[in-house]
Design a protein around this motif. Structure first.
Motif, mmCIF file in Angstrom:
data_model
loop_
_atom_site.group_PDB
_atom_site.id
_atom_site.type_symbol
_atom_site.label_atom_id
_atom_site.label_comp_id
_atom_site.label_asym_id
_atom_site.label_seq_id
_atom_site.Cartn_x
_atom_site.Cartn_y
_atom_site.Cartn_z
ATOM 1 N N CYS A 247 0.462 -26.653 -6.066
ATOM 2 C CA CYS A 247 0.797 -25.253 -6.347
ATOM 3 C C CYS A 247 -0.469 -24.420 -6.256
ATOM 4 C CB CYS A 247 1.412 -25.119 -7.736
ATOM 5 S SG CYS A 247 1.852 -23.420 -8.181
ATOM 6 N N ALA A 248 -0.437 -23.375 -5.437
ATOM 7 C CA ALA A 248 -1.599 -22.494 -5.268
ATOM 8 C C ALA A 248 -1.182 -21.051 -5.533
ATOM 9 C CB ALA A 248 -2.172 -22.627 -3.863
ATOM 10 N N THR A 249 -2.102 -20.294 -6.105
ATOM 11 C CA THR A 249 -1.856 -18.883 -6.424
ATOM 12 C C THR A 249 -2.917 -18.028 -5.766
ATOM 13 O OG1 THR A 249 -0.887 -19.493 -8.564
ATOM 14 C CG2 THR A 249 -1.574 -17.200 -8.288
ATOM 15 N N TRP A 250 -2.478 -16.949 -5.140
ATOM 16 C CA TRP A 250 -3.400 -15.997 -4.518
ATOM 17 C C TRP A 250 -3.232 -14.623 -5.148
ATOM 18 C CZ3 TRP A 250 -1.550 -20.014 -1.573
ATOM 19 C CH2 TRP A 250 -2.470 -20.685 -0.755
ATOM 20 N N TRP A 251 -4.378 -13.956 -5.337
ATOM 21 C CA TRP A 251 -4.392 -12.562 -5.733
ATOM 22 C C TRP A 251 -4.866 -11.761 -4.522
ATOM 23 C CZ3 TRP A 251 -5.205 -16.556 -8.964
ATOM 24 C CH2 TRP A 251 -4.608 -16.534 -10.223
ATOM 25 N N LEU A 252 -4.009 -10.898 -3.999
ATOM 26 C CA LEU A 252 -4.279 -10.175 -2.755
ATOM 27 C C LEU A 252 -4.407 -8.676 -3.008
ATOM 28 C CD1 LEU A 252 -1.569 -11.894 -0.496
ATOM 29 C CD2 LEU A 252 -3.937 -12.632 -0.881
ATOM 30 N N ARG A 253 -5.233 -8.025 -2.192
ATOM 31 C CA ARG A 253 -5.303 -6.565 -2.198
ATOM 32 C C ARG A 253 -4.659 -6.068 -0.910
ATOM 33 N NH1 ARG A 253 -10.552 -5.709 -2.529
ATOM 34 N NH2 ARG A 253 -10.633 -5.463 -4.791
ATOM 35 N N VAL A 254 -3.547 -5.368 -1.055
ATOM 36 C CA VAL A 254 -2.752 -4.914 0.087
ATOM 37 C C VAL A 254 -2.708 -3.386 0.089
ATOM 38 C CG1 VAL A 254 -0.492 -5.057 1.220
ATOM 39 C CG2 VAL A 254 -1.324 -6.989 -0.147
ATOM 40 N N PRO A 255 -2.929 -2.737 1.231
ATOM 41 C CA PRO A 255 -2.768 -1.271 1.271
ATOM 42 C C PRO A 255 -1.400 -0.879 0.735
ATOM 43 C CG PRO A 255 -3.754 -2.061 3.311
ATOM 44 C CD PRO A 255 -3.358 -3.288 2.533
ATOM 45 N N ALA A 256 -1.371 0.140 -0.113
ATOM 46 C CA ALA A 256 -0.132 0.505 -0.795
ATOM 47 C C ALA A 256 1.016 0.752 0.175
ATOM 48 C CB ALA A 256 -0.370 1.745 -1.661
ATOM 49 N N ALA A 257 0.734 1.360 1.301
ATOM 50 C CA ALA A 257 1.784 1.675 2.263
ATOM 51 C C ALA A 257 2.351 0.429 2.933
ATOM 52 C CB ALA A 257 1.260 2.645 3.318
ATOM 53 N N GLU A 258 1.643 -0.698 2.819
ATOM 54 C CA GLU A 258 2.074 -1.923 3.496
ATOM 55 C C GLU A 258 2.616 -2.977 2.533
ATOM 56 O OE1 GLU A 258 -1.143 -3.323 5.932
ATOM 57 O OE2 GLU A 258 -1.609 -1.313 6.669
ATOM 58 N N LEU A 259 2.728 -2.617 1.255
ATOM 59 C CA LEU A 259 3.133 -3.609 0.260
ATOM 60 C C LEU A 259 4.515 -4.187 0.548
ATOM 61 C CD1 LEU A 259 1.975 -2.386 -3.272
ATOM 62 C CD2 LEU A 259 1.651 -4.657 -2.288
ATOM 63 N N ASP A 260 5.496 -3.335 0.764
ATOM 64 C CA ASP A 260 6.868 -3.815 0.962
ATOM 65 C C ASP A 260 6.977 -4.716 2.190
ATOM 66 O OD1 ASP A 260 7.847 -2.564 -1.287
ATOM 67 O OD2 ASP A 260 8.545 -0.788 -0.234
ATOM 68 N N GLU A 261 6.383 -4.285 3.301
ATOM 69 C CA GLU A 261 6.471 -5.066 4.533
ATOM 70 C C GLU A 261 5.750 -6.406 4.379
ATOM 71 O OE1 GLU A 261 5.161 -4.944 9.250
ATOM 72 O OE2 GLU A 261 4.752 -3.231 7.956
ATOM 73 N N THR A 262 4.552 -6.363 3.777
ATOM 74 C CA THR A 262 3.777 -7.596 3.599
ATOM 75 C C THR A 262 4.525 -8.579 2.700
ATOM 76 O OG1 THR A 262 1.702 -6.385 3.867
ATOM 77 C CG2 THR A 262 1.580 -8.547 2.805
ATOM 78 N N ALA A 263 5.053 -8.069 1.589
ATOM 79 C CA ALA A 263 5.780 -8.937 0.660
ATOM 80 C C ALA A 263 7.022 -9.528 1.322
ATOM 81 C CB ALA A 263 6.163 -8.164 -0.593
ATOM 82 N N ALA A 264 7.722 -8.721 2.115
ATOM 83 C CA ALA A 264 8.924 -9.216 2.793
ATOM 84 C C ALA A 264 8.579 -10.340 3.762
ATOM 85 C CB ALA A 264 9.615 -8.078 3.520
ATOM 86 N N ARG A 265 7.486 -10.199 4.483
ATOM 87 C CA ARG A 265 7.088 -11.231 5.441
ATOM 88 C C ARG A 265 6.601 -12.492 4.727
ATOM 89 N NH1 ARG A 265 3.031 -8.345 9.482
ATOM 90 N NH2 ARG A 265 3.027 -10.432 10.429
ATOM 91 N N LEU A 266 5.919 -12.322 3.610
ATOM 92 C CA LEU A 266 5.450 -13.482 2.859
ATOM 93 C C LEU A 266 6.612 -14.247 2.228
ATOM 94 C CD1 LEU A 266 2.325 -11.962 1.069
ATOM 95 C CD2 LEU A 266 2.292 -13.834 2.716
ATOM 96 N N THR A 267 7.537 -13.524 1.618
ATOM 97 C CA THR A 267 8.622 -14.188 0.906
ATOM 98 C C THR A 267 9.664 -14.777 1.845
ATOM 99 O OG1 THR A 267 9.741 -12.046 0.639
ATOM 100 C CG2 THR A 267 8.366 -12.804 -1.172
ATOM 101 N N ALA A 268 9.559 -14.478 3.131
ATOM 102 C CA ALA A 268 10.462 -15.122 4.101
ATOM 103 C C ALA A 268 10.176 -16.615 4.204
ATOM 104 C CB ALA A 268 10.317 -14.463 5.467
ATOM 105 N N SER A 269 8.977 -17.034 3.799
ATOM 106 C CA SER A 269 8.630 -18.451 3.812
ATOM 107 C C SER A 269 9.277 -19.157 2.630
ATOM 108 C CB SER A 269 7.111 -18.628 3.737
ATOM 109 O OG SER A 269 6.772 -19.977 3.489
#
Length: 355
Positions: A247-269
């Motif tokens: 189990c690994a945990t990451w803390w990421l800094r994502v541009p606010a405007a890209e949060l939804d898209e980034t999260a959607a692509r990550l959680t597709a895994s």
């Protein structure tokens, strides 16, 4: 599916075990009669298999408070990074595992020793727990709090991959959330959730007996809580038995405007177990289950190519899970006890619970 004749040791699950757990992850309160045709196994065999898995601590079903008035939601949950004095991690983690308001407790690598998920009935109670109760535990030297602002994927949504598409389609998915506003939990609701906590498959007749009411009343109340999202169920299995032991945990800094898209692509895994927007320098926390520790840098390198504007602020690998949604687990991930998910109790007057 025929029952395997292979001998099952404490560190092995056979094909039927995995299929059964996967089925219960999808439909936690399905009857053995309902599951039998899907898995191709008679109900008696399924019941016997599940009893063995539960008793060995290899798998379990937890009922927990869900989102909604008077339950988990909003600012009533926090991710808390804890620093501990040298040599005192076993003592502190065992102490925190006995807290009703510490739902999860993990021992991690990196810039924090322990990571806990704390919860209370409301923001004021949570603040009391974080500000007064938690720092009073001997051995804690530092606390850093992050509030989850938006949950893209909950850890309870992680699934084994033991059933084919047809079997998955035959099983009922999560109950459809009611569009009507949910009302605040009353004492009877809380009592029901607490009874179901350690065994989310407890039958309505037994619940009625324990609560001193009728089975019809219990069934109606549980249906309302489930439909309103105020009662959640999750099927868990000892991580060492899943095929994804890291189990690994990451803390990421994502541009606010890209949060939804980034999260959607990550959680597709399917390997992503949790993903949430949080307060702080790093605004996105991602938890992933992996097959090997060597996959950690490989995945991070893959993300750097897919998300060039995302910065990895920090990362950690879980050394040991001590508590998982109220369930106390041993070094091998098997369940050894349960602490009631009584988030409504007074965090200052609350006494520690022996699991």
């Amino acid at each position: 599916m025929q029952e395997s004749k292979a001998a099952l040791g404490p560190e092995a699950l056979d094909e039927l075990d995995l299929a059964l757990v996967h089925a219960l992850q999808l439909s936690p309160r399905a009857t053995w009669t309902e599951l039998g045709p899907v898995l191709g196994v008679d109900p008696v065999t399924l019941a016997r298999r599940w009893r063995r898995l539960e008793r060995s601590g290899a798998a379990w079903i937890t009922c927990h408070p869900g989102g909604g008035p008077g339950a988990l939601g909003g600012t009533s949950v926090a991710l808390v990074e804890i620093r501990v004095a040298p040599g005192r991690i076993p003592e502190v983690s065992a102490r925190l595992a006995r807290h009703r308001h510490a739902l999860n407790v993990e021992y991690l690598t990196g810039n924090r020793d322990l990571l806990i998920t704390a919860a209370a009935a409301d923001a004021d109670a949570l603040a009391q727990y974080l500000r007064i109760r938690l720092p009073s535990v001997p051995g804690i030297t530092g606390i850093r709090v992050q509030l989850p602002l938006r949950l893209y994927k909950d850890s309870g949504a992680w699934r084994l991959r033991a059933l084919d598409r047809e079997q998955r389609d035959l099983l009922s998915g999560p109950p459809r959330m009611s569009s009507r506003p949910t009302r605040a939990l009353d004492d009877a609701d809380r009592a029901l959730l607490l009874e179901l906590g350690p065994d989310g498959r407890l039958g309505t007749a037994e619940l009625a007996r324990r609560l001193g009411t009728s089975g019809v009343t219990v069934a109606r109340r549980l249906a309302r809580l489930t439909a309103g999202g105020q009662a959640g169920f999750r099927g868990e299995v000892a991580r060492s038995l899943t095929g994804w032991p890291v189990c690994a945990t990451w803390w990421l800094r994502v541009p606010a405007a890209e949060l939804d898209e980034t999260a959607a692509r990550l959680t597709a895994s399917a390997d992503v177990r949790m993903c949430a927007v949080v307060t702080g320098t790093a605004n996105l926390v991602v938890v992933v289950w992996l097959r090997r520790a060597a996959d950690v840098p490989t995945l991070e390198a893959e993300w750097s190519g897919r998300f060039p504007r995302v910065e990895v602020v920090d990362s950690a690998v879980t050394i040991q899970v001590i508590k998982q949604m109220g369930r106390v687990v041993g070094p091998n991930g098997h369940a050894t006890g349960f602490v009631p998910l009584d988030i409504w109790s007074d965090p200052l007057a609350d006494t520690e619970v022996r699991p």
